[in-house]
Design an enzyme around this catalytic site. Structure first.
Site, PDB file in Angstrom:
ATOM      1  N   CYS A  10       0.008  69.131  55.039  1.00 23.91           N
ATOM      2  CA  CYS A  10       0.288  69.042  56.467  1.00 23.91           C
ATOM      3  C   CYS A  10       1.743  69.378  56.738  1.00 23.91           C
ATOM      4  CB  CYS A  10      -0.104  67.691  57.041  1.00 23.91           C
ATOM      5  SG  CYS A  10       0.583  66.286  56.218  1.00 23.91           S
ATOM      6  N   SER A  15      -0.421  54.339  50.643  1.00 22.99           N
ATOM      7  CA  SER A  15      -0.054  55.092  49.448  1.00 22.99           C
ATOM      8  C   SER A  15       1.458  55.058  49.263  1.00 22.99           C
ATOM      9  CB  SER A  15      -0.525  56.538  49.620  1.00 22.99           C
ATOM     10  OG  SER A  15      -0.014  57.325  48.590  1.00 22.99           O
ATOM     11  N   CYS A  43      -5.405  60.449  58.548  1.00 25.48           N
ATOM     12  CA  CYS A  43      -4.208  60.406  57.705  1.00 25.48           C
ATOM     13  C   CYS A  43      -2.984  60.351  58.626  1.00 25.48           C
ATOM     14  CB  CYS A  43      -4.174  61.656  56.820  1.00 25.48           C
ATOM     15  SG  CYS A  43      -2.683  61.761  55.824  1.00 25.48           S
ATOM     16  N   ASN A  83      -1.721  71.757  46.217  1.00 28.00           N
ATOM     17  CA  ASN A  83      -1.862  72.759  47.279  1.00 28.00           C
ATOM     18  C   ASN A  83      -0.586  73.580  47.265  1.00 28.00           C
ATOM     19  OD1 ASN A  83      -4.396  72.213  48.541  1.00 28.00           O
ATOM     20  ND2 ASN A  83      -3.486  70.365  49.421  1.00 28.00           N
ATOM     21  N   SER A 120       1.220  56.651  44.044  1.00 33.18           N
ATOM     22  CA  SER A 120       1.467  58.070  43.749  1.00 33.18           C
ATOM     23  C   SER A 120       2.166  58.136  42.399  1.00 33.18           C
ATOM     24  CB  SER A 120       2.351  58.683  44.842  1.00 33.18           C
ATOM     25  OG  SER A 120       1.699  58.604  46.081  1.00 33.18           O
ATOM     26  N   CYS A 162       6.829  68.349  47.069  1.00 32.96           N
ATOM     27  CA  CYS A 162       6.475  67.969  48.440  1.00 32.96           C
ATOM     28  C   CYS A 162       7.437  68.594  49.442  1.00 32.96           C
ATOM     29  CB  CYS A 162       6.506  66.446  48.548  1.00 32.96           C
ATOM     30  SG  CYS A 162       6.271  65.849  50.219  1.00 32.96           S
ATOM     31  N   CYS A 178      11.186  62.299  54.897  1.00 32.48           N
ATOM     32  CA  CYS A 178      11.015  61.305  53.836  1.00 32.48           C
ATOM     33  C   CYS A 178      12.230  61.355  52.915  1.00 32.48           C
ATOM     34  CB  CYS A 178       9.741  61.585  53.042  1.00 32.48           C
ATOM     35  SG  CYS A 178       9.431  60.343  51.770  1.00 32.48           S
ATOM     36  N   CYS A 212      10.232  63.915  46.432  1.00 32.09           N
ATOM     37  CA  CYS A 212       9.325  64.302  45.343  1.00 32.09           C
ATOM     38  C   CYS A 212       9.351  65.827  45.197  1.00 32.09           C
ATOM     39  CB  CYS A 212       7.908  63.819  45.627  1.00 32.09           C
ATOM     40  SG  CYS A 212       7.834  62.023  45.772  1.00 32.09           S
ATOM     41  N   HIS A 254       1.638  60.553  39.372  1.00 29.99           N
ATOM     42  CA  HIS A 254       2.017  61.961  39.161  1.00 29.99           C
ATOM     43  C   HIS A 254       2.647  62.298  37.819  1.00 29.99           C
ATOM     44  CE1 HIS A 254       1.007  62.062  43.298  1.00 29.99           C
ATOM     45  NE2 HIS A 254       2.162  61.618  43.751  1.00 29.99           N
ATOM     46  N   GLU A 292       2.910  65.028  62.053  1.00 33.05           N
ATOM     47  CA  GLU A 292       1.517  65.455  61.982  1.00 33.05           C
ATOM     48  C   GLU A 292       0.619  64.307  61.591  1.00 33.05           C
ATOM     49  OE1 GLU A 292       1.644  70.182  60.884  1.00 33.05           O
ATOM     50  OE2 GLU A 292       0.644  68.786  59.557  1.00 33.05           O
ATOM     51  N   GLY A 333       6.278  60.727  55.028  1.00 35.94           N
ATOM     52  CA  GLY A 333       7.009  59.477  54.860  1.00 35.94           C
ATOM     53  C   GLY A 333       6.461  58.587  53.765  1.00 35.94           C
ATOM     54  N   GLU A 334       7.276  57.632  53.377  1.00 35.89           N
ATOM     55  CA  GLU A 334       6.917  56.640  52.363  1.00 35.89           C
ATOM     56  C   GLU A 334       6.709  55.306  53.105  1.00 35.89           C
ATOM     57  OE1 GLU A 334       6.254  55.842  49.045  1.00 35.89           O
ATOM     58  OE2 GLU A 334       6.241  53.851  49.956  1.00 35.89           O
TER      59      GLU A 334
HETATM   60  S1  SF4 Z   1       6.909  59.971  49.084  1.00 36.98           S
HETATM   61 FE1  SF4 Z   1       5.264  61.292  49.807  1.00 36.98          FE
HETATM   62  S2  SF4 Z   1       6.069  62.270  51.687  1.00 36.98           S
HETATM   63 FE2  SF4 Z   1       7.817  61.408  50.545  1.00 36.98          FE
HETATM   64  S3  SF4 Z   1       8.609  63.104  49.298  1.00 36.98           S
HETATM   65 FE3  SF4 Z   1       7.150  61.927  48.010  1.00 36.98          FE
HETATM   66  S4  SF4 Z   1       5.145  62.949  48.300  1.00 36.98           S
HETATM   67 FE4  SF4 Z   1       6.519  63.629  49.956  1.00 36.98          FE
END
Ligand code: SF4
Length: 386
Positions: free
Chosen positions: A362, A220, A132, A319, A243, A146, A139, A143, A245, A119, A188-189
């Site tokens: 997404c 990111s 985006c 979300n 990221s 996610c 991935c 996380c 968190h 997406e 993805g990362e």
């Molecule tokens: S790196 Fe991003 S896409 Fe991969 S699991 Fe973590 S939040 Fe999800």
């Protein structure tokens, strides 16, 4: 992290295939021209006995004008066009489905040449128009909040597939002449697919193509440290978003498991060393989870952690989605957290919820719908809505 949490169920597709294996490529003998940087293209044409400048013409047709049929490249001779068609293909992700939210956010479901789905999202007025993009199918980072993390990694995207998402969005949104920002925050990362991501950014930045200034691009990452150090030496350097968190090692070990390998302290030390230009800052993304990382003490600790870094904080109230074992905090809790951070002199913003009526995370729409359907139903629904 505008729309992290991407996850698309890829029914019936094996994860054992290896990250770069691309099954069912239609014609692997013809090289994908959309995957090539301009110097590569010029060299390839020269090797075929053609003048180098045809490489620039081709690059412009594909990336600047969005033309992918050699027959339409009218400033190239007929013989050259048929020779090119015999040697090259121009691979573009195929649009499967497009959904527009009442707030103008548009989600694109794209099918890659080997059938995998990804997406891309268009987010208007943030304050600029923003694309985006995904950088992997699935991935590996897992996380805890996610959906994509639950898929695991299926494969890396190629540079052509990453840059190709932009070509599709530009075409579909009629934005060939428009300016836009890019955020690498989809599936993805990005630093786990480093070479392809950097090549895609070079293709996108080329003045003979879309000429996307790297300052309009934000990468990111959860902090794949060796590649973060590499990024710090790149000539074309995007803006950096981390990221984060979490505010303790224990909390981050749970929410962002790569923290067990590259810990919070190491990550923040790398951020302190990262070459941030004057008037620029590193964005720290902080997904807010009710009763997990949203306390007053977390807010105060966050400010202490960022000491000595040119930082701004972007708070992302979760979300909520089926399959994610966390809840979104109340608006009052988010505002209280933001004010504690702001009072201590750190710039902070709170993400507006975008596209909630089309499932803001997404991939969520597809994940939800595919869970309950048979493969035949899934296929039928995709055909019906495409
Ligand atoms: S790196 Fe991003 S896409 Fe991969 S699991 Fe973590 S939040 Fe999800």
């Amino acid at each position: 992290m505008l729309s992290r949490g991407c996850a698309i169920v890829q029914p019936g597709r094996s994860r054992k295939a290896g990250l770069d294996e691309r099954a069912k490529i239609k014609d692997p003998m013809r090289h994908d021209l959309a995957e090539m940087e301009l110097p590569e293209l010029e060299q390839a044409l020269e090797a075929m006995g053609h003048a180098r400048f045809h490489g620039r013409q081709l690059f412009q047709w594909v990336h600047k004008r969005g033309v992918v049929d050699f027959a339409d490249m009218t400033d190239l001779g007929r013989d050259l066009r048929s020779g090119l068609a015999a040697s090259f293909r121009i691979v573009t992700p195929e649009l499967v489905r497009k959904e527009t939210s009442s707030d103008g956010t548009v989600k694109f479901l794209l099918r890659l040449e080997d059938g995998q789905l990804i997406e891309s999202v268009f987010i208007p007025d943030t304050p600029a128009n923003t694309f985006c993009l995904s950088t992997q199918v699935g991935c590996a980072m897992k996380c805890g909040f996610c959906l994509t993390g639950k898929m695991g990694i299926i494969r890396n995207l190629t540079a052509g597939e990453i840059a190709g998402q932009v070509r599709v969005l530009v075409r579909e949104l009629h934005m060939l002449q428009a300016r836009f920002n890019i955020v690498l925050m989809g599936m993805g990362e990005p630093l786990h697919n480093y070479d392809a991501v950097m090549k895609a950014l070079r293709i996108l930045a080329d003045e003979h193509g879309l000429a996307v200034n790297p300052r309009r691009v934000t990468l990111s990452t959860v902090g794949v440290l060796p590649n973060l150090e590499r990024l710090a030496t790149e000539p074309l350097m995007p803006n950096l978003a981390i990221s984060l968190h979490a505010t303790t090692e224990e909390q981050r070990d749970l929410l962002v498991p790569i923290n067990r390998k590259y810990g919070l302290k190491e990550l923040l030390d790398a951020c302190r060393r990262f070459p941030v230009k004057r008037r620029e800052r590193i964005t720290f993304e902080y997904v807010m989870l009710k009763d997990v990382n949203d306390s007053d003490e977390d807010a105060r600790r966050l400010v202490r952690l960022l000491h000595g870094i040119k930082a701004k904080v972007n708070l992302l109230p979760l979300n909520e989605a089926a399959g994610i074992p966390y809840e979104r905090p109340s608006d009052a809790r988010v505002n209280r957290f933001a004010s504690i951070v702001a009072e201590r002199g750190v710039t902070v913003s709170v993400r507006k919820s975008r596209g909630r009526d089309i499932r803001a995370a997404c991939g969520q729409l597809i994940t939800e719908s595919t869970r309950q359907q048979s493969p035949g139903q899934r296929l039928a629904s995709l055909i019906a809505t495409s």
